[in-house]
Design an enzyme around this catalytic site. Structure first.
Site, short mmCIF file in Angstrom:
data_model
loop_
_atom_site.label_atom_id
_atom_site.label_comp_id
_atom_site.label_asym_id
_atom_site.label_seq_id
_atom_site.Cartn_x
_atom_site.Cartn_y
_atom_site.Cartn_z
N ARG A 60 79.45 31.77 20.57
CA ARG A 60 80.56 32.32 20.11
C ARG A 60 81.79 31.33 20.13
NH1 ARG A 60 79.87 36.21 25.32
NH2 ARG A 60 77.71 35.88 24.63
N LYS A 67 68.99 26.51 30.26
CA LYS A 67 67.92 27.67 30.48
C LYS A 67 66.75 27.30 31.14
CE LYS A 67 69.17 29.24 25.68
NZ LYS A 67 69.55 30.62 25.78
N1 BES Z 1 70.96 31.48 21.62
C1 BES Z 1 71.31 32.06 22.71
C2 BES Z 1 70.79 33.66 22.59
C3 BES Z 1 69.51 34.22 22.33
C4 BES Z 1 68.48 34.02 23.15
C5 BES Z 1 69.35 34.61 20.91
C6 BES Z 1 67.30 34.46 22.82
C7 BES Z 1 67.91 34.77 20.55
C8 BES Z 1 66.75 34.65 21.47
C9 BES Z 1 72.65 32.18 23.23
O1 BES Z 1 73.41 30.87 22.91
C10 BES Z 1 72.71 32.48 24.73
O2 BES Z 1 72.14 31.78 25.32
N2 BES Z 1 73.39 33.55 24.92
C11 BES Z 1 73.50 33.87 26.43
C12 BES Z 1 74.85 34.37 26.78
C13 BES Z 1 74.86 34.63 28.29
C14 BES Z 1 75.05 33.33 28.71
C15 BES Z 1 76.29 35.38 28.15
C16 BES Z 1 72.23 35.16 26.54
O3 BES Z 1 72.04 35.88 25.69
O4 BES Z 1 71.64 35.12 27.50
ZN ZN Z 2 73.16 29.66 24.58
#
Ligand code: BES
Ligand code: ZN
Ligand code: ZN
Length: 459
Positions: free
Chosen positions: A311, A237
């Site tokens: 997931r 990230k």
């Molecule tokens: N933990 C994050 C999602 C998240 C981000 C929740 C900010 C609340 C606030 C999750 O693990 C994630 O990074 N999801 C990605 C999925 C994508 C790579 C398909 C997302 O939402 O960008």
């Molecule tokens: Zn994530």
């Protein structure tokens, strides 16, 4: 609990609530002196207070012009907004119905929360004197929400998978639940998806299980995403996205708070709590984009993005949950940024099968002012999770409907007939508002509790 009490040492200061339509009528019944003081205090401005003292200068009453409009539809926040302006002391709300008094007491408690683990509080908070029944109703809710907030606020260094397990174990000891832990060496065989996501961390992954209640009662399984830190993994990230990712165990914090509430209230359920606890870290043995995992269910998962880790760990947890044949599975997860784009940061998106469960939950949340909103498990988007070389991909190929495709991924492990509720939540207040301090937050926890209460013993 200190913020609420049933016995005041001295007569509590009266809190007199007035809505905008009531202010003029109330003032008309008051003395000229109080009317003049009301002008000085600008009491006709919504949100303002007027302090009244006796002849010795001792505070006796606080007249409150509640700004309910400002906080619609969460009018409890109007009660919460008062708390920061009260001098230390003991207070009592006057003239409120039982329902309003519950909201006011809840608001008082939520407003007095502080995370003091690393910095002592300098403030002396007021306390609220309430009836025995109000105390009994609200105290367990506040304790559950405080637990949830504390867990989310605690940094990963002090709350990794093992520490999260320790919290669950303590809760089990308090409530008489049984506690079981799968260490990372046990996961490799039985829970390959949890192992794959968690193996790169110096804080090894684990699966936490609690069981409580009478096996004859309806079987409820609560599952919480316990990613103690989400760096994104190799699909790292950016700094701005990583900053609050200690909160990625927010789902786990919710189910622990909720389980505590269910157990202290003694709801007639056979409860199972499952928390896959990992850190999504980066190192030489991190799981990679392009890897294919063989899940507990036998279904293969192609990793298209290591940042869609939630997931992946939930997949094997759901498979395990299904082995008990539960009557209802509820999972809570900070699963997608897309859910935040869809409904914003202040309430969860809910997915449910059958759909009716989601609407029922929303209606209950509206009554008790703990909002959530349903999104669809639209089957037409299942193709977005397709993989060329595995049974399913962990991240969708397109840019749209990310919260739905994540929920569909989970559904492919839940199956189409298992009653199931999935909350995709933020678990974090970006800025402070009355009763909602910046930082970890419980979202939908009270609504879920109200739902489970009626689900377990329908009238
Ligand atoms: N933990 C994050 C999602 C998240 C981000 C929740 C900010 C609340 C606030 C999750 O693990 C994630 O990074 N999801 C990605 C999925 C994508 C790579 C398909 C997302 O939402 O960008
Ligand atoms: Zn994530
Ligand atoms: Zn995550």
């Amino acid at each position: 609990m200190q913020v609420l009490t049933t016995q005041a040492k001295s007569p509590p200061v009266r809190l007199i609530p007035l809505t905008t339509t009531e202010v003029d009528g109330w003032l008309a019944t008051q003395s000229a002196k109080i009317q003049a003081w009301a002008v000085t205090s600008q009491l006709t401005t919504p949100g303002n207070l007027m302090l009244l003292a006796d002849d010795f200068g001792k505070l006796t009453d606080v007249v409150v012009h509640l700004d309910k409009d400002k906080y619609q539809p969460l009018s409890w926040m109007a009660y919460a907004s008062v708390v920061a302006n009260l001098p230390p002391g003991c207070y009592q709300w006057m003239n409120l119905s039982a329902h309003e008094l519950s909201l006011a007491a809840l608001a008082f408690g939520l407003a007095c929360y502080q995370f003091t683990r690393y910095k002592a509080s300098k403030k002396t908070w007021p306390t609220l004197c309430v009836s025995e029944s109000c105390y009994q109703e609200i105290t367990p809710q506040l304790q559950a929400i405080y637990l949830t907030r504390d867990l989310i606020n605690t940094p990963t260094e002090d709350l990794g998978p093992q520490e999260l397990a320790d919290v669950a174990q303590t809760l089990a000891t308090e409530t008489g639940a049984s506690y079981k832990l799968w260490h990372h060496s046990d996961l490799q065989e039985g829970f390959p998806t949890i192992y794959a996501v968690g193996r790169a961390s110096a804080k090894p992954p684990c699966l936490i299980e609690l069981n409580w209640g009478d096996a004859q009662h309806p079987k409820l399984t609560l599952i919480g995403k316990g990613v103690c830190f989400d760096s994104g993994g190799l699909d790292i990230k950016p700094a701005s996205g990583m900053l609050t990712m200690k909160k990625d165990m927010g789902g786990a914090a919710h189910v622990l708070g909720l389980a505590k509430l269910i157990m202290t209230e003694g709801l007639p359920v056979s409860l199972q709590v499952l928390i896959p606890a990992v850190e999504n870290a980066i190192s030489g043995n991190a799981y990679r984009p392009g890897d294919v995992l063989r899940s507990r269910a036998g279904k293969t998962i192609e990793i298209n993005n290591t940042d869609a880790e939630g997931r992946v760990i939930l997949a094997d947890t759901i498979t395990y949950a299904k082995e008990r044949n539960p009557d209802l599975i509820v999972d809570c997860a900070t699963l997608t940024g897309a859910a935040r784009v869809a409904v914003g940061t202040e309430f969860p998106a809910v997915f449910a099968q059958p759909m009716r469960l989601g609407f029922d939950l929303m209606e209950l949340g509206e009554v008790i002012q703990d909002p959530l909103w349903p999104l669809p498990l639209y089957q037409g988007y299942r193709d977005l999770n397709q993989s060329n070389i595995a049974d399913i991909s962990n991240s969708s190929n397109g840019a749209y409907a990310g919260a739905i495709t994540a929920a569909l991924f989970l559904q492919s492990f839940v199956g189409q007939t298992q009653p199931w509720i999935h909350l995709d939540l933020m678990a974090w207040n970006l800025k402070s508002k009355p009763g909602k301090p910046e930082g970890g937050e419980a979202m939908g926890l009270r609504a879920l509790f109200a739902f489970i209460k009626t689900w377990a013993s329908p009238q």
